[in-house]
Design an enzyme around this catalytic site. Sequence first.
Site, PDB file in Angstrom:
ATOM      1  N   HIS A  94      -3.429  10.333   5.205  1.00 17.42           N
ATOM      2  CA  HIS A  94      -3.509   9.035   5.887  1.00 17.42           C
ATOM      3  C   HIS A  94      -2.319   8.722   6.786  1.00 17.42           C
ATOM      4  O   HIS A  94      -2.433   7.871   7.675  1.00 17.42           O
ATOM      5  CB  HIS A  94      -3.635   7.904   4.857  1.00 17.42           C
ATOM      6  CG  HIS A  94      -4.904   7.923   4.068  1.00 17.42           C
ATOM      7  ND1 HIS A  94      -6.145   7.942   4.656  1.00 17.42           N
ATOM      8  CD2 HIS A  94      -5.119   7.921   2.727  1.00 17.42           C
ATOM      9  CE1 HIS A  94      -7.076   7.953   3.715  1.00 17.42           C
ATOM     10  NE2 HIS A  94      -6.482   7.948   2.535  1.00 17.42           N
ATOM     11  N   TYR A 108      -7.483   9.856  -9.296  1.00 16.44           N
ATOM     12  CA  TYR A 108      -6.730   8.854 -10.052  1.00 16.44           C
ATOM     13  C   TYR A 108      -7.140   8.784 -11.517  1.00 16.44           C
ATOM     14  O   TYR A 108      -6.588   7.989 -12.268  1.00 16.44           O
ATOM     15  CB  TYR A 108      -6.864   7.498  -9.340  1.00 16.44           C
ATOM     16  CG  TYR A 108      -6.483   7.656  -7.887  1.00 16.44           C
ATOM     17  CD1 TYR A 108      -5.152   7.812  -7.519  1.00 16.44           C
ATOM     18  CD2 TYR A 108      -7.453   7.756  -6.890  1.00 16.44           C
ATOM     19  CE1 TYR A 108      -4.787   8.023  -6.199  1.00 16.44           C
ATOM     20  CE2 TYR A 108      -7.101   7.972  -5.570  1.00 16.44           C
ATOM     21  CZ  TYR A 108      -5.775   8.101  -5.226  1.00 16.44           C
ATOM     22  OH  TYR A 108      -5.424   8.329  -3.921  1.00 16.44           O
ATOM     23  N   HIS A 112     -11.795   9.170   0.537  1.00 16.26           N
ATOM     24  CA  HIS A 112     -11.356   8.351   1.663  1.00 16.26           C
ATOM     25  C   HIS A 112     -11.326   9.172   2.955  1.00 16.26           C
ATOM     26  O   HIS A 112     -10.996  10.353   2.940  1.00 16.26           O
ATOM     27  CB  HIS A 112      -9.971   7.771   1.389  1.00 16.26           C
ATOM     28  CG  HIS A 112      -9.912   6.936   0.148  1.00 16.26           C
ATOM     29  ND1 HIS A 112      -9.712   7.483  -1.102  1.00 16.26           N
ATOM     30  CD2 HIS A 112     -10.033   5.596  -0.033  1.00 16.26           C
ATOM     31  CE1 HIS A 112      -9.712   6.518  -2.010  1.00 16.26           C
ATOM     32  NE2 HIS A 112      -9.902   5.365  -1.391  1.00 16.26           N
ATOM     33  N   GLY A 127      -1.892   4.253   3.206  1.00 15.42           N
ATOM     34  CA  GLY A 127      -2.628   4.770   2.068  1.00 15.42           C
ATOM     35  C   GLY A 127      -1.800   5.611   1.122  1.00 15.42           C
ATOM     36  O   GLY A 127      -2.243   6.645   0.637  1.00 15.42           O
ATOM     37  N   ASP A 165     -11.005  12.226  -6.082  1.00 18.07           N
ATOM     38  CA  ASP A 165     -11.416  10.859  -6.373  1.00 18.07           C
ATOM     39  C   ASP A 165     -12.909  10.640  -6.159  1.00 18.07           C
ATOM     40  O   ASP A 165     -13.407   9.521  -6.308  1.00 18.07           O
ATOM     41  CB  ASP A 165     -10.596   9.844  -5.561  1.00 18.07           C
ATOM     42  CG  ASP A 165     -10.407  10.242  -4.110  1.00 18.07           C
ATOM     43  OD1 ASP A 165     -10.970  11.266  -3.685  1.00 18.07           O
ATOM     44  OD2 ASP A 165      -9.671   9.535  -3.393  1.00 18.07           O
ATOM     45  N   ASP A 198       0.818  -1.217   0.000  1.00 13.35           N
ATOM     46  CA  ASP A 198       0.000   0.000   0.000  1.00 13.35           C
ATOM     47  C   ASP A 198       0.850   1.265   0.000  1.00 13.35           C
ATOM     48  O   ASP A 198       0.397   2.315  -0.441  1.00 13.35           O
ATOM     49  CB  ASP A 198      -0.925  -0.013   1.226  1.00 13.35           C
ATOM     50  CG  ASP A 198      -2.044   1.006   1.101  1.00 13.35           C
ATOM     51  OD1 ASP A 198      -2.554   1.170  -0.023  1.00 13.35           O
ATOM     52  OD2 ASP A 198      -2.387   1.632   2.105  1.00 13.35           O
ATOM     53  N   ASP A 237     -12.069  14.412   0.324  1.00 10.53           N
ATOM     54  CA  ASP A 237     -11.533  13.254  -0.392  1.00 10.53           C
ATOM     55  C   ASP A 237     -12.520  12.095  -0.257  1.00 10.53           C
ATOM     56  O   ASP A 237     -13.305  12.038   0.704  1.00 10.53           O
ATOM     57  CB  ASP A 237     -10.187  12.876   0.230  1.00 10.53           C
ATOM     58  CG  ASP A 237      -9.377  11.926  -0.626  1.00 10.53           C
ATOM     59  OD1 ASP A 237      -8.476  12.392  -1.333  1.00 10.53           O
ATOM     60  OD2 ASP A 237      -9.654  10.703  -0.580  1.00 10.53           O
TER      61      ASP A 237
END
Length: 458
Positions: A222, A385, A259, A230, A346, A180, A257
Amino acid sequence: MNTDRFEDENPRTSNVTSQSTHVTDEDRDTTCSSECQSNHSKDPFHLSDNEEDSSDIYRPVIKKRCIAVLANDLNLNVSEIAVKKTPRVAYVHSQDLLTKANELIRIEGRAELVHSLIRTYGLLQYLQVVTPRPATQSEILAFHSSDYIQCLQDISAVSDSEDIEEQHKHEVESYGLSYDCPLQKDLLETASLISGASQAASQHIINGLADIVINWYGGWHHAKRDTASGFCYINDVVLCILKLRQQFDKVLYVDIDLHHGDGVEEAFATTSKVMTVSFHKLAPGFFPGSGELNDVGTGRGKYFTVNIPLMDGIKDKEYFSIFTKVMKQVKDRFLPDAIVMQCGADTLSEDPMTSFNLTHFGIAKCVCYMLTWNLPTVLLGGGGYHFPNTAKCWTFLTALAAGKKLPVDIPEHEHFLDYGPSYELTTSPGNKRDLNTDQYLANIVSTIEKNLNNVSLS
């Protein structure tokens, strides 16, 4: 500890460099063939598609109209949203920062795409360009553990990733440096420069040189105190907030975000001086698996953590609605002095994450709403991404902050072919089923309202 990888920490040179630099002729490239038109003036988010002769490359966004659109969406009187003079906007950038960020494995090539579109649209002439320097050892250790940073330093000295695995396999895994968070050459040097860029953004505001500072290279939310996570190695967001806290009593962190902003939340979960607000996807098996509605902080920081867990399929209208309802409550109860906003892209419908149905207009309205608070604000990057769409989104946000409308046709430049087949500064709404029912969203708002009622006004 070996400190060869860090900058000199002489007190006379340890402050973040945040001086404005002259824009080169290359950075002033304004190869736009389209110009903004006077039609559609009621909508500040409309993109021009008409080629008219004009003395200006871009028609400024008329702030009163921008405010009027937001007021209509929020069911407020225009007078309820303050209107002040056009803000001073700065942009953190250097060729070294661009080169290093552009080589990061998970987002290789994205930094160049973003900056080149901002440059090609001619926006740099409206911005103060701030040159950053790497964060120093003491600045990084204000949040991260010395053992973790020593590990990053050790692996950064090894040129081959296979050699790293062989020599430091057990150690790197214990610090989260695995699949990761892949290893690569000069990792600490790159992460330090990105972190220094976010601190430069804060310092520029502290110095009173700008009202809004943008660092699209940052937003790595993260990373934890002693582990990478992350694809985040050093948490530049935390360091940015800590820098602002030297000047401002209360700092608000807003994360849009896809996430959950878990690293930033964890860093400030026990303080009442930083409120963290994260809008994110929460689903079984989806990284990082945290950020539930009832996660509200602890100790003195109880109720100063706000989480808005969303499910797949939310659209612009619904997202903006819950965003403004929550943020109005946050503003009324927390009364922040400064804002840091992570603008991960994202959440866009065409992102490989394929989760939300948002367009860059939906994201822009949320950012615009925060800018109407007229508080010192740092805007950071994050996820994203689908690189061309991320570049479109952040270029649009840059123009919004600078008060400029952009032509819909993307100017021809070295990355022009990446924006086919439309070659337009637009993103499409998705058609994924919206799993967020009205009742579900209403419950989130009411629960947060109850939690925030426990925050004493001060």
